[in-house]
Design a protein around this motif. Structure first.
Motif, mmCIF file in Angstrom:
data_model
loop_
_atom_site.group_PDB
_atom_site.id
_atom_site.type_symbol
_atom_site.label_atom_id
_atom_site.label_comp_id
_atom_site.label_asym_id
_atom_site.label_seq_id
_atom_site.Cartn_x
_atom_site.Cartn_y
_atom_site.Cartn_z
ATOM 1 N N THR A 191 45.042 11.631 -12.881
ATOM 2 C CA THR A 191 45.265 11.944 -11.472
ATOM 3 C C THR A 191 45.278 13.456 -11.323
ATOM 4 O O THR A 191 45.920 14.157 -12.100
ATOM 5 C CB THR A 191 46.611 11.384 -10.975
ATOM 6 O OG1 THR A 191 46.657 9.976 -11.213
ATOM 7 C CG2 THR A 191 46.777 11.631 -9.483
ATOM 8 N N GLY A 192 44.540 13.964 -10.329
ATOM 9 C CA GLY A 192 44.519 15.399 -10.071
ATOM 10 C C GLY A 192 45.593 15.784 -9.076
ATOM 11 O O GLY A 192 45.953 14.995 -8.201
ATOM 12 N N PHE A 193 46.104 17.002 -9.207
ATOM 13 C CA PHE A 193 47.061 17.502 -8.230
ATOM 14 C C PHE A 193 46.945 19.013 -8.119
ATOM 15 O O PHE A 193 46.398 19.679 -9.009
ATOM 16 C CB PHE A 193 48.498 17.080 -8.584
ATOM 17 C CG PHE A 193 49.037 17.660 -9.862
ATOM 18 C CD1 PHE A 193 49.895 18.739 -9.840
ATOM 19 C CD2 PHE A 193 48.706 17.109 -11.093
ATOM 20 C CE1 PHE A 193 50.417 19.281 -11.010
ATOM 21 C CE2 PHE A 193 49.215 17.634 -12.275
ATOM 22 C CZ PHE A 193 50.078 18.721 -12.237
ATOM 23 N N ASP A 194 47.471 19.548 -7.033
ATOM 24 C CA ASP A 194 47.360 20.978 -6.734
ATOM 25 C C ASP A 194 48.496 21.729 -7.442
ATOM 26 O O ASP A 194 49.399 22.273 -6.818
ATOM 27 C CB ASP A 194 47.422 21.187 -5.224
ATOM 28 C CG ASP A 194 46.878 22.547 -4.795
ATOM 29 O OD1 ASP A 194 46.534 23.347 -5.680
ATOM 30 O OD2 ASP A 194 46.816 22.804 -3.582
ATOM 31 N N GLY A 195 48.426 21.774 -8.755
ATOM 32 C CA GLY A 195 49.520 22.290 -9.567
ATOM 33 C C GLY A 195 49.748 23.785 -9.483
ATOM 34 O O GLY A 195 50.848 24.253 -9.790
ATOM 35 N N SER A 196 48.757 24.543 -9.045
ATOM 36 C CA SER A 196 48.961 25.994 -8.924
ATOM 37 C C SER A 196 49.661 26.349 -7.616
ATOM 38 O O SER A 196 50.073 27.496 -7.428
ATOM 39 C CB SER A 196 47.618 26.729 -9.014
ATOM 40 O OG SER A 196 46.782 26.404 -7.911
ATOM 41 N N ARG A 197 49.809 25.383 -6.709
ATOM 42 C CA ARG A 197 50.463 25.635 -5.420
ATOM 43 C C ARG A 197 51.731 24.796 -5.234
ATOM 44 O O ARG A 197 52.691 25.260 -4.623
ATOM 45 C CB ARG A 197 49.494 25.368 -4.265
ATOM 46 C CG ARG A 197 48.281 26.293 -4.260
ATOM 47 C CD ARG A 197 47.374 25.995 -3.079
ATOM 48 N NE ARG A 197 46.208 26.868 -3.082
ATOM 49 C CZ ARG A 197 45.080 26.612 -3.733
ATOM 50 N NH1 ARG A 197 44.973 25.496 -4.459
ATOM 51 N NH2 ARG A 197 44.068 27.439 -3.687
#
Length: 206
Positions: A174-180
């Motif tokens: 699953t992808g997620f916006d980990g840098s934000r």
């Protein structure tokens, strides 16, 4: 698939990877490789208290686990065409490339305080290679705050209240916006070690 991925990414900061993107045989190869790499994994133990804002927009904080970059099988997963296509569809970028990937070995009690990923990671994919890995926690409502605003709000809170659970699926990325989006892992409450895979993509064409 593309429009649904894009809408979910914009609205929620996550992207579900279809299970058929990765062949079952490759997961088996990665599992064998993971066992072989484990004796050579390095301990990552950052003990500096609080949150440290970095120039790239990332936020570092205390953590404890073992890490290894993996081998040819994990490389094949990171470099797969299907995963790159999901990264492009979700983020709206034209050419996504994996710039960082590896294995994280969590022993009972290992943890990761709230943080933000490397600023160059436009999407972070993760999954559990072992079936017992508990959910990650995150704060998607803070997605568009500045680094300074996040640090001001969370500096003394390693595991913030009000976070939502982000399920870590077994052998399904699953992808997620980990840098934000700030996210964290509470101490592993398990009798055995668990393994997390992470893969970060960015657009090198810009």
């Amino acid at each position: 698939m593309g429009s649904a991925l894009r809408r979910t990414w914009l609205a929620e900061g996550r992207a579900e990877v279809p299970e058929d993107v990765v062949e079952a045989a490759l997961w088996d190869e990665i599992a064998v490789e993971t066992e072989r790499c484990e004796p050579h994994a390095a301990v990552r133990h950052n003990q500096r208290p609080g949150l440290l804002a970095m120039r790239d927009g990332s936020i570092t904080s205390p953590q404890l686990c073992k890490v290894h970059p993996g081998g040819t099988a994990l490389n094949a997963l990171a470099m797969s065409k299907g995963l790159a296509e999901v990264a492009c569809e979700a983020t709206g970028r034209s050419r996504m490339t994996p710039i960082r990937y590896g294995l994280k070995y969590y022993q009972p009690g290992d943890y990761m305080h709230v943080h933000r990923d490397d600023g160059k990671c436009e999407i972070t994919f993760s999954c559990g290679l072992t079936p017992g890995l508990a959910a990650m926690h995150w704060l998607p409502k803070l997605r568009f705050l500045t680094t300074e605003q996040v640090v001001d709000r969370l500096a003394d809170t390693p595991y913030p209240d009000g976070g939502e659970e982000f399920p870590i699926r077994h052998r399904v990325l699953t992808g997620f916006d980990g840098s934000r989006i700030p996210h964290w892992r509470t101490p592993l409450d398990s009798q055995s070690r668990e393994v997390l895979i992470t893969i970060c993509f960015t657009d090198l064409s810009v």
